[in-house]
Structure formats: structure tokens, C-alpha cells
Write a protein that holds these residues in place. Structure first.
Motif, PDB file in Angstrom:
ATOM      1  N   LEU A 190      -1.977  45.596  88.846  1.00 22.35           N
ATOM      2  CA  LEU A 190      -0.562  46.003  88.840  1.00 22.35           C
ATOM      3  C   LEU A 190       0.348  44.972  88.155  1.00 22.35           C
ATOM      4  O   LEU A 190       1.305  45.369  87.475  1.00 22.35           O
ATOM      5  CB  LEU A 190      -0.072  46.315  90.256  1.00 22.35           C
ATOM      6  CG  LEU A 190      -0.493  47.697  90.783  1.00 22.35           C
ATOM      7  CD1 LEU A 190       0.003  47.899  92.217  1.00 22.35           C
ATOM      8  CD2 LEU A 190       0.053  48.810  89.889  1.00 22.35           C
TER       9      LEU A 190
ATOM     10  N   GLU B  69       2.876  46.177  85.397  1.00 19.84           N
ATOM     11  CA  GLU B  69       4.299  45.924  85.588  1.00 19.84           C
ATOM     12  C   GLU B  69       4.885  45.199  84.375  1.00 19.84           C
ATOM     13  O   GLU B  69       5.980  45.518  83.912  1.00 19.84           O
ATOM     14  CB  GLU B  69       4.492  45.083  86.855  1.00 19.84           C
ATOM     15  CG  GLU B  69       5.928  45.071  87.334  1.00 19.84           C
ATOM     16  CD  GLU B  69       6.111  44.146  88.537  1.00 19.84           C
ATOM     17  OE1 GLU B  69       5.242  43.289  88.794  1.00 19.84           O
ATOM     18  OE2 GLU B  69       7.151  44.279  89.205  1.00 19.84           O
TER      19      GLU B  69
ATOM     20  N   MET C 147       6.324  51.075  92.843  1.00 15.04           N
ATOM     21  CA  MET C 147       6.046  50.799  91.440  1.00 15.04           C
ATOM     22  C   MET C 147       6.675  51.811  90.481  1.00 15.04           C
ATOM     23  O   MET C 147       6.867  51.492  89.302  1.00 15.04           O
ATOM     24  CB  MET C 147       4.523  50.765  91.207  1.00 15.04           C
ATOM     25  CG  MET C 147       3.773  49.753  92.058  1.00 15.04           C
ATOM     26  SD  MET C 147       4.394  48.028  91.897  1.00 15.04           S
ATOM     27  CE  MET C 147       4.068  47.704  90.159  1.00 15.04           C
TER      28      MET C 147
ATOM     29  N   ARG D 156       9.439  50.832  88.311  1.00 11.89           N
ATOM     30  CA  ARG D 156       9.063  49.813  87.303  1.00 11.89           C
ATOM     31  C   ARG D 156       8.181  50.402  86.207  1.00 11.89           C
ATOM     32  O   ARG D 156       7.569  49.666  85.437  1.00 11.89           O
ATOM     33  CB  ARG D 156       8.323  48.665  88.006  1.00 11.89           C
ATOM     34  CG  ARG D 156       9.202  48.027  89.074  1.00 11.89           C
ATOM     35  CD  ARG D 156       8.496  46.912  89.772  1.00 11.89           C
ATOM     36  NE  ARG D 156       8.916  46.853  91.168  1.00 11.89           N
ATOM     37  CZ  ARG D 156       8.431  46.018  92.059  1.00 11.89           C
ATOM     38  NH1 ARG D 156       7.512  45.139  91.694  1.00 11.89           N
ATOM     39  NH2 ARG D 156       8.850  46.030  93.298  1.00 11.89           N
TER      40      ARG D 156
END
Lengths: 212, 212, 212, 212
Positions: free
Chosen positions: B95, B99, B142, B145
Motif C-alpha cells: 500500500l 499510495e 485508501m 488516496r
């Protein structure tokens, strides 16, 4: 395409025609049973062996947000007609055709309120919840006969198509958290085309930035 | 592609190569943290500016069906490692990359047990339920993002791919109520390619004839 | 009563004694398997034909709120031990006794996170979700054998018992939206005493003024 | 107590009287708006400062099980009137009184179909699902004003009260998996008496031996 006024549909009809497609605009009011039955008969007049009934998409809606004690039974009745009775009547007419064909999709639009009742949403949440349970029952009943019933949880604001056409220069992520109507349409199309060994009953859709 | 044994993956690797694609087979055991970390490092060695990390698909699973009092804490521990710890470790590593990229999909396989605990499924339902809640938390965290986390409820038996290859002459609806692995893969691909204004968190998939 | 430190339990023990009841305080740490097993053995030493095992109440908890990428696998492991492994171990020891008796209640404390994963609750929501699914599986498995498993969704802050004792002059509705620990206890007692023809698996509890 | 025929209520009225209680039997048909409004006016005539409106219990029901294509819109309409419109009308009249009082309970009976649509339950599941969502919205809306709305999922057959009276010699667990009406009543009473710092919105009830 069924709508209450022709004006709203003209742009879409032209868009379909310009890309080589055919469409018919039928005027009907889903909260008026006689009007709906008439529209249905007209629409089903287009169905034939050469042009079978591939799909029924139901996305009429009217979101009422108000304290319960400021509503009357009229509000419930209108919501009931739109979210429960109209789809019932439409499917009473169309499912026998799909069942006979052995195929067909029923694609129904829900909202977050379909799965959760919140303050000030008594009329909307109850009738949308009813619509979801109706679809779930039908999906279980019709699936083994080859008819695919699916329910879409649309969890976000949908961008006005006018904004979209006028401001094609603005990328979607700059238009904020609203949903692109074409991307929603892609999802309905995808579910309609799913292989029968992997059918969806329920799918939720929301903008990447939506809080949920 | 990560698997415990190379043998299983050879056919798939060849199929990808024959259609002009590239793939790498990495050996790792998701219930063994050291093995998993090593496999992850190897896999992430393939990620670069030219070849960003597009998606992580997690579908390792082990279904345990047994009365609770015939199980031991060992069964829970194994289920925990496979359904909770391994995805946690994998996403802790991947992640941050997604990201930073501002995009990427995390596609996770669930089952009916992910949303309902049934008799004799204490180990399976609890750890699959945990995996679903983990994904739901992550999706909310998430999404804004740019990273898309989705959970698939696979509600039906999946046809053995060997049957599928050997008996291409038998149409799917004659193979019974099992799911075509390729049709499932199409669904994962579709969710991976969804427009960011219409992202799905959860989708259920089952054969048309499945009772649910 | 099992707790990590005796100090916390002294007041409660005295309160029980002063009203003519009997209780035992057993020291154990639910995240430490050896300590838990020892505490369990000690507790079960009190069970006999004259004093059967009426109920097991599990309400240990540790709420972790943090972005996923600031957590480590250590956080997941601790949550797993507290919310999944400890109840599993306790019930592996106690359910055979209840099954033999033909009666007994297992009362387990959940939270809103038990049914919904939210941003920053990966560890808490996943392990609490697991605990709920575990209880649901067990309820279905043990009910027909006379053992009642129930799960409580506590959706609100619980008033510190110290405030309650110190300020008996302040009525509850003036203490804000917090829950009275004694009213929660009444609910557990009620479910424990339910007639076997009307057993609850799940009940939610929240202050009258709680937003949900 | 409101019912369609006096006969059914006579036994209950006598039972209440013999234990020193007072009751009134009001005749009304919940599917007939005029009859319902008349009954409501009569019932509310009993409400006064000395005898406030403590609770409204709604448990009228009509379970329809049939394939969708064998139903007509008449079936939906009747279900709608019973499960949606009648509670709406009743609460439009009674909630203003409870709100003014600052207290009162609304206790509504649901079924398994309230949370899951199954094949052959289109009319029942949709309108019961609507009733649940309606209650959930109301609970959130009225709770902070001191009015407690709760929804009961009755997941099992209820023993005919006549059997119960005739065969008091047969213990409940020998009558099979049916629910004791008195034990259900105890649960409604309990929720009505819950402390306002621990209110339940939803509780499920089923016999110990019920499969779920």
C-alpha cells in the motif's frame, strides 16, 4: 426509454442515433398506473423474435428528506408507487417474456438508503429497502430460469449530464466527488453482459473519494 | 503470481507467454511469515517506474468445516495466518507503494462465510469475516488516496480448470452449477478497470442456478 | 471474575459480598495463553454438580484507532489474541461442560465495529468482526444442544463506574450520552434468563440520544 | 387492544381482568384506512394525563408465500397496507403524543423476511423490509426526543395460544421448536422497560432449536 417528458430524452435519442443505434422514447408516469400500463404496452410492441427483450432497467426515483411528523401518508403513497408498485407492475408484464426466452436482465437502481434507514428518511428508506428485498427475492426466484436480476447501490451524487457536456475540459477528479453517468452506465452494461456462471446480485458504486 | 509450488503455475505461465504476456512465478507459503516476506521482496523487485504496481490480488484460502469442539486452536491459528495476517503483511508492504503512485487496486476474495457464520464454520467464518471487515476499513481509508480496495463474495463452487480445458465441448450450463474461473477473472479485471468515479467495494458472484 | 489486576476488582467483590453474594477474583491476562489457561483451570475448579457453569461472559477489549500504515503486525496480533484466540480457548474448555449439563449461556460483548469496518479501524473492526462471526457460528451449532450464545452490540460510550458512584446525585440524562454500566448488566442478565423458546442471538444497546 | 373481531380478544380481556388489569378491545381492520382511523380515535380517547400513552405495539401480519408470477398487484397492495401504511398512519397519530410526553415505546414485530428476501416472498419480504427500514429511520429520529422505537425479528413459529392453554401438562421443549407467546411477550415488556441509557433498536428471537 421511458420518461415523463420528451424534452429530457431528446438529447439522448440523438446521441444514440448519431452512433448508429435505434431507440424509442415512450412517455409514461411511473406513479400513474394507467399511464404506466399504456407505456408498457407501447414498449412491448417493439419486442419480437428478432428483437427479444434483453433488459429492463429501472432507475426512477424521488428522494424525500423530511422529519416523519412533517410528512403525510401522501408522501408514503407516492414513494410506494414509484419504488414498489411501478417495478412490480413492469416486471409482472416483462418477466413472463424473459422467462419464455430463457434470458434477460433486470437492472434496478438503489441507494445507500436501500440498506440503511436514517433519520428523516422514513419514506425513502422504507420504500427503497422494499425495492431491494423485492429484487433479492426475485433474483433467487428467476435466476435458475435464466433471468438475471441485479440491484445497484449508488452511493454518491451523480454529476449532472449537462455539466459533463459543457465542461469536457475539466477532468473528473476536478469536478469533485460526483459520479460520471457514463461510468455508471458502463457498470450496468457490464452486469448485463456477465457470464451466467458468475452473476452478481448486488454491487455498490461510489466515487473514489466518497466517505462511507 | 505467488504459489506454494511451481508445478501448479506452469500451465498458467505458459498460457500467458503464448498470448504475448509476461509473468513471474514466485514461491511462497502465506502461512509462513518468513517465506511470505521473502516472496514479497522478490515480487516487489519487479516493480519500477516503468512497471508500476497495478494490482494486488489475494485469493489464498483454506475452508475448514468441522464442529467447534473437534477443532483445536491450531486450526484457528492457521486460518488466521492465511485470512488475516498474510493479507495484512502483504498490504503493509504494497500500500505505501500504491499510495505514492496515487493508484492501484487491491482485489480480495471472500466467500458466503464472509458475511454469515454458520454451524461448523467457526474458524472459516470468523477469519473470512475478519478479512472482509479489514478490506472495508481499508477501502474507506485508501479510496480518497486513489487506491481501490474491493472485496468479492464468491458464492458457489469454482469449476476445476482442468475440467474446463479437457471438456471444452461441454457447454457451461451442462457442467452444473459451478463457476467458470475465466468468468470470475473477467469480474476481477472489470473491477480493476472501473472508472474512479464509480468504484465498487463489494460485489457478489454466483452461478445463475445457485440457491442463495 | 477474571481480570489482569486484583485492585480493579476489589470494589466489585465487596459490593457482591455486601449483598450476600459470593464471588472469586482470578488474575489472568487474556493475551497470554499460559496465563489464560491457568486462570481457566482455577475458575473451573469452582464448578461442580452443586454449582454448575451457568454463564461465561466475555467482555475484554482493546480498541485501536490508527491509520493502517502506522500499525504493525504486532497490533493485529494483540487484537487477534484478545478478540479471537482468548474466546476460542475459553470456549474450548467451557462448552464441553455446558453441553454435558444441557444448559449454559455464553454472552459476548461486541461494538459497532463488529458489523462495520471504518477508516482507521483495520485491527479493531477485523478482529471484532471475527468475534461476531465466531459467535454466530457457535450459536447455530450449540443452540440445539441447549447452550445459548448471544452477542451484544454496545454502540455508545460506557460511563466510568467511578463517576457513577461519586455523583449519584446527577441523573443519568444529565451525564450525557454515556451508558450506565448497571443497565448494560441488566441486559446481559435478561438474555441469560430468556426462556428457551425465545432466545436472542444479537441485541444492540445504545443511549437514547446516540446518533446511529 | 385492536383486532378485527371481538371474539378473538375475549379470552385475553378476561385474563387481564382476572389478574386485576384493565383493557379495552377496539375493533378495526388495519388494511382499511377509515376503519383504522376510527379505531385509533377510539383508542386515543383513553389517553389522558393520568393514563399517558406508554407504548404502541404493532404486530399485525399476513405472510404471503407464492411465486411472483402467480401474484397480482392486489397482493402487494394488501401487504403494503398492512406492513407499511397502517403503522405509518398509527404513528402519525401517536408519535406527537409521545414526543410531547417525552417518553413512550413503539414495539414492532418483524420476521426473518425483514432482513432477507427469499424466493416466493416478493410481497412479504419487500413490505416487511420496508417496515424495518421505516422503524430504523424512526428510531434514529425519535430516540433523542425520548421515544424508543424497537424492531423484533421473530424467527420461528409461534405456538398457537390454544394449544398452550389446552395442554399445560406438556412442557415447552416437547411441543417442538415453536415459540411460547408468553415468552415473546416477556421480551417486548423487557424492551419497553429498558433503561434509557441502554436502548435496543433490534433484537432477534427464536427457539433454542431453530436452524438459522
Amino acid at each position: 426509454m421511458v420518461a415523463r417528458t420528451a424534452q429530457f430524452m431528446d438529447g439522448i435519442r440523438k446521441e444514440i442515433a448519431s452512433s448508429g443505434g435505434r431507440s424509442a422514447v415512450i412517455l409514461a408516469d411511473c406513479t400513474d398506473q394507467a399511464s404506466l400500463e399504456k407505456g408498457l404496452s407501447e414498449a412491448l410492441g417493439h419486442v419480437s423474435a428478432e428483437m427479444p427483450l434483453q433488459a429492463v432497467v429501472y432507475n426512477a426515483a424521488a428522494r424525500i428528506e423530511s422529519p416523519f411528523l412533517k410528512l403525510t401518508s401522501k408522501h408514503l403513497e407516492t414513494s410506494y408507487k414509484l419504488n414498489q408498485l411501478a417495478p412490480w407492475l413492469i416486471l409482472q408484464r416483462t418477466l413472463p417474456i424473459m422467462e419464455k426466452q430463457g434470458f434477460g436482465s433486470v437492472l434496478v437502481t438503489g441507494a445507500t438508503a436501500s440498506i440503511r434507514g436514517n433519520a428523516n428518511f422514513t419514506a425513502f428508506a422504507s420504500t427503497k429497502g422494499a425495492l431491494r428485498a423485492f429484487c433479492q427475492s426475485l433474483a433467487k426466484e428467476m435466476g435458475p430460469r435464466g433471468v438475471h436480476v441485479a440491484h445497484f447501490i449508488i452511493d454518491g451524487g451523480v454529476a449532472n449530464s449537462r455539466i459533463r457536456h459543457v465542461r469536457k475540459d475539466i477532468p473528473w477528479d476536478k469536478l469533485g466527488a460526483s459520479m460520471d453517468p457514463e461510468s455508471i452506465a458502463d457498470e450496468y452494461w457490464h452486469v448485463h453482459k456477465q457470464h451466467f456462471s458468475s452473476w452478481t446480485f448486488e454491487i455498490d458504486l461510489r466515487p473514489f473519494s466518497e466517505k462511507f
